[in-house]
Design an enzyme around this catalytic site. Structure first.
Site, PDB file in Angstrom:
ATOM      1  N   ASP A 155      -2.752 -14.793  16.895  1.00  0.00           N
ATOM      2  CA  ASP A 155      -2.522 -15.320  18.238  1.00  0.00           C
ATOM      3  C   ASP A 155      -2.972 -14.223  19.217  1.00  0.00           C
ATOM      4  O   ASP A 155      -3.113 -13.059  18.860  1.00  0.00           O
ATOM      5  CB  ASP A 155      -1.052 -15.713  18.442  1.00  0.00           C
TER       6      ASP A 155
HETATM    7  C1  BGC Z   1      -0.833 -18.954  22.723  1.00  0.00           C
HETATM    8  C2  BGC Z   1      -1.738 -19.709  21.782  1.00  0.00           C
HETATM    9  C3  BGC Z   1      -3.067 -19.938  22.448  1.00  0.00           C
HETATM   10  C4  BGC Z   1      -3.653 -18.596  22.833  1.00  0.00           C
HETATM   11  C5  BGC Z   1      -4.994 -18.693  23.492  1.00  0.00           C
HETATM   12  C6  BGC Z   1      -1.480 -17.686  23.262  1.00  0.00           C
HETATM   13  O1  BGC Z   1      -0.734 -17.127  24.274  1.00  0.00           O
HETATM   14  O2  BGC Z   1       0.374 -18.625  22.074  1.00  0.00           O
HETATM   15  O3  BGC Z   1      -1.139 -20.919  21.424  1.00  0.00           O
HETATM   16  O4  BGC Z   1      -3.905 -20.660  21.614  1.00  0.00           O
HETATM   17  O5  BGC Z   1      -2.769 -17.950  23.727  1.00  0.00           O
HETATM   18  O6  BGC Z   1      -4.892 -19.197  24.764  1.00  0.00           O
END
Ligand code: BGC
Length: 775
Positions: free
Chosen positions: A269
């Site tokens: 993530d």
């Molecule tokens: C989120 C993810 C997301 C990623 C990219 C993160 O903060 O937890 O779900 O895909 O950002 O935007």
């Protein structure tokens, strides 16, 4: 659109270097420098309009404003791939209205609503359309679906997720992934794993027992991954039993690759985890969005012998293998113009087919005939909440409000009310303009407080209109969990609105219908005894107002059922005393975007007793139980027929469903299993299969046949690290909800079965005082 990229491809093929797709992957890796390998396993950096962070490669992004890109290595024919959020539609970190290209995308119903359809064919159909759209915008991977379990109603991202139950979550996810990937683009299942809260999301250590992990928090992923082979898995922010998931060899290699035979790659993530070398060793192939410090750490670790180059090569190979399938690698000429009209129709259909009718006293719904004047109360009746905030928000062109939906269907709205709400909302918006991009993402502008219609106006409306609609709205998103007061619970203004409206309209013998446009479970107690009908619309995507009207008008007969329990009170939730856990502020450090990162831990003391597994086993009556939902017709269930009285590797259970009412409808049929609980404690029953009938005309029947296999009988025995089915008598319960069982049949398993022996993995470091029946 792809001129720049095509040019770089062409210029790269000039030499005799091995080219990806032409030469074997091993030859391509052999030709890569150490720095190139490290660059490939670390994303290109975070770069959205107005904000660039940690860019490892400053070449222009293939697609502006999406969440991330991988690094391209043109000399070896390796393109840069594009990754865009999110589960309910494409999210761009810019307002499409303000962007030069004005590229809007379709906002689909959120995950919680889709799961309420219990209709994998419908979800797959939506997935196909979603996949077409992802491809049309030149994107390689969508960062979804999100399948984390609804452990607690306050979870800020519950709207992105499906259910409290791993089977419904896993099957729904597999359906959407299969749909998306049928179009030749990748899905990214997230957030792996046990990521069930937003409070301290990047630092929280989830302390959870192995059985609860295997049966609940990993099972959803296992079902989805085995049923759809997503191209990518996103590891989560949290730690599980002391290790960041992105650094966990147990999770990413032992369980995901070795036990489940997963073939795609894993990405972190965004800014998740701490140690890039540990991430490489664990099998987290791609570190997103990527920083130069991470690239350097990997290069240094190989040079000083802390990281074997063979491990780095394996991570590279995992990415390259999948890359061969991507549209960018295949030089797909994308149009930027998907069929948004067709997709809007599918979005509307999926939303209407998934909504859950919670109450319908005296058949006040549907509202037949459009010669009715409707008094619509509640801000969000005029301002739809199509979906949640954060990366789960969608770059949509519009959102049809319920007021518009009713008007378009020919109903007459009380004009005075409409005008009062509209000017209140316009005024609020003018006074609370949206903040700059990142601030809005991290700290969204709060919704307008409920507008108050004075009591005498309400009484006047009760005289002048045929019915009232009370519309309740809620929104949430990543970064924050919801609060109990004024969010899970209704606000004082909302309660007053409900009282005033129901008093006045009931005194005038006119019905009151409540519509819930919410992303997560709320306290329905103040509404349940007052409104005549309640329709749960969840967050229905951009066509929401049309879809709600389709159900209220009877154009669509509701057939959704709850995939998550609505308790009578928040404190009835088994996780309430362990949510969101403990913080250790004295150990705070600086985290993402300079924000404070507070170490924290949360212990899942409820063990496997999540959702209905708890409510049913411990006899706690919910407000609306798991699997519940009404229809405008009624269904009869025949007796349950089993293929045998003794289980021998396989057993089928059949039931015939008949539409016994007056209008056509679909019924969700649920199969629960009660297992002997001789050596292990068990939930009183667990969902093992479900199906939805076709649209049955009045009087028509359909036979549904479910097949049980040995793994359906098994529970996870922690001491033996095995899935075991105890010998003894099992009862199949087929019902219209987890409490409304229509027929049962028993069979015998003569001898204990050990279905699968797994590895000892992800063990908690401390004992957990887990909940057990009779304790
Ligand atoms: C989120 C993810 C997301 C990623 C990219 C993160 O903060 O937890 O779900 O895909 O950002 O935007």
């Amino acid at each position: 659109m792809c001129f720049a990229l095509c040019f770089s491809f062409a210029s790269s093929a000039q030499n005799n270097l091995p080219q990806l797709g032409k030469a074997p992957i091993s030859a391509v890796i052999k030709a890569m420098t150490l720095e190139e390998k490290a660059a490939l396993v670390v994303g290109k950096g975070f770069s959205i309009p107005g904000l660039s962070m940690g860019e490892t490669d400053k070449s222009p992004d293939k697609i502006t404003g999406i969440s991330g890109h991988s690094v391209g290595i043109p000399r070896l024919g390796i393109p840069s791939l594009g990754f865009a959020d999110g589960p309910a539609g494409i999210h761009k970190f810019m307002n499409a209205k303000d962007s030069a290209d004005k590229l809007f995308t379709t906002a689909w119903p959120v995950g919680t609503l889709l799961a309420s359809s219990w209709d994998t064919a419908l979800v797959k159909k939506l997935g196909v359309a979603f996949g077409e759209e992802i491809k049309a915008f030149g994107i390689d991977f969508i960062l979804g679906p999100g399948v984390n379990i609804h452990r607690n109603p306050l979870g800020g991202r519950n709207f992105e997720y499906y259910s409290e139950d791993p089977l419904v979550s896993g099957k729904t996810a597999a359906a959407i992934i299969n749909g998306i990937q049928s179009q030749g683009v990748g899905a990214t299942i997230k957030h792996f794993a046990a990521n069930n809260q937003e409070t301290n999301r990047m630092s929280v250590n989830t302390i959870v027992g192995e059985r609860a992990l295997r049966e609940i928090y990993l099972r959803n992923f296992e079902i989805a991954i085995k049923g759809s082979q997503p191209w990518a898995v996103m590891s989560s922010y949290n730690l599980v039993n002391g290790t960041y998931t992105s650094e966990s060899d147990d999770l990413l290699t032992t369980i995901l690759r070795n036990e489940w035979r997963y073939k795609g790659f894993v990405m972190s993530d965004w800014f998740g985890g701490k140690d890039p070398v540990a991430q490489m060793k664990a099998g987290n192939n791609l570190i997103m969005p990527g920083t130069t410090a991470q690239v350097k750490a990997i290069v240094d670790a190989v040079k000083n012998g802390q990281l074997s180059e063979a491990v780095l090569n394996e991570n590279v190979a995992g990415i390259l293998k999948v890359m061969l399938q991507t549209p960018t690698f295949k030089r797909y000429q994308y149009s930027n113009h998907p069929d948004l009209k067709k997709h809007a129709e599918i979005s509307r259909e999926a939303a209407a087919e998934s909504m859950v009718l919670l109450k319908n006293d005296a058949g006040v719904l549907p509202v037949t005939g459009t010669n009715k004047t409707i008094a619509l109360f509640g801000n969000h009746g005029y301002d739809l909440i199509a979906g949640g905030t954060g990366s789960g928000d969608v770059s949509k062109a519009y959102a049809v409000s319920m007021a518009e939906g009713l008007t378009n269907a020919g109903y007459t709205l009380d004009k005075d009310l409409q005008q009062r709400y509209q000017s209140y909302l316009n005024d609020y918006e003018a006074k609370h303009p949206k903040k700059p991009l990142l601030q809005e993402l991290l700290n969204p502008t709060p919704l307008a407080p409920e507008y108050t219609v004075d009591k005498s106006s309400v009484e006047q409306k009760a005289g002048a209109s045929d019915l009232a609609i009370i519309y309740i709205g809620r929104n949430a998103g990543e970064g924050n969990d919801r609060k109990i007061a004024d969010d899970y619970e209704l606000t004082a203004q909302e309660k007053e609105m409900i009282n005033n409206i129901t008093d006045a309209f009931h005194a005038a013998h006119k019905p009151v219908i409540a519509v819930l446009n919410i992303g997560g479970v709320i306290d329905v107690a103040p509404l349940r005894d007052k409104a005549d009908a309640i329709l749960l619309a969840w967050q229905p995507g951009q066509e929401g107002g049309h879809a709600i009207t389709d159900v209220l008008s009877g154009r669509v007969n509701p057939s959704g059922k709850l995939a998550t329990t609505f308790p009578v009170s928040y404190n009835d939730e088994p996780s309430a005393k362990n949510f969101p856990g403990k913080e250790f502020p004295e150990k705070a450090t600086t985290g993402m975007f300079g924000m404070k990162s507070i170490p924290a831990e949360v212990t899942y003391e409820e063990g496997i007793y999540v959702g209905y597994r708890y409510f049913n086993t411990f006899n706690v009556k919910p407000a609306y139980e798991f699997g519940y939902g009404l229809s405008y017709t009624s269904f009869g269930y025949s007796a349950v027929k089993l293929s045998a009285a003794t289980f021998n590797n396989k057993l089928t259970a059949s039931v015939t469903i008949t539409n016994t009412g007056k209008v056509a409808g679909k019924e969700v049929v649920e199969l629960y299993l009660s297992a002997p609980a001789k050596t292990m404690d068990k939930p009183s029953e667990e969902l093992k299969a479900f199906a939805k009938t076709a649209l049955l005309q009045p009087g028509k029947s359909e036979m549904i046949t479910f097949t049980l296999t040995p793994s359906d009988l098994a529970s996870y025995n922690t001491d033996a690290s095995s899935w075991v089915a105890e010998a003894g008598s099992y009862t199949i319960k087929i019902g219209a909800s987890s409490l409304n069982i229509k027929g049962t049949a028993s069979f015998n398993l003569p001898k204990e079965l050990v279905i699968e022996k797994d590895h000892k993995a992800l063990s908690p470091q401390t004992g957990i005082n887990e909940l057990k029946p009779g304790k």
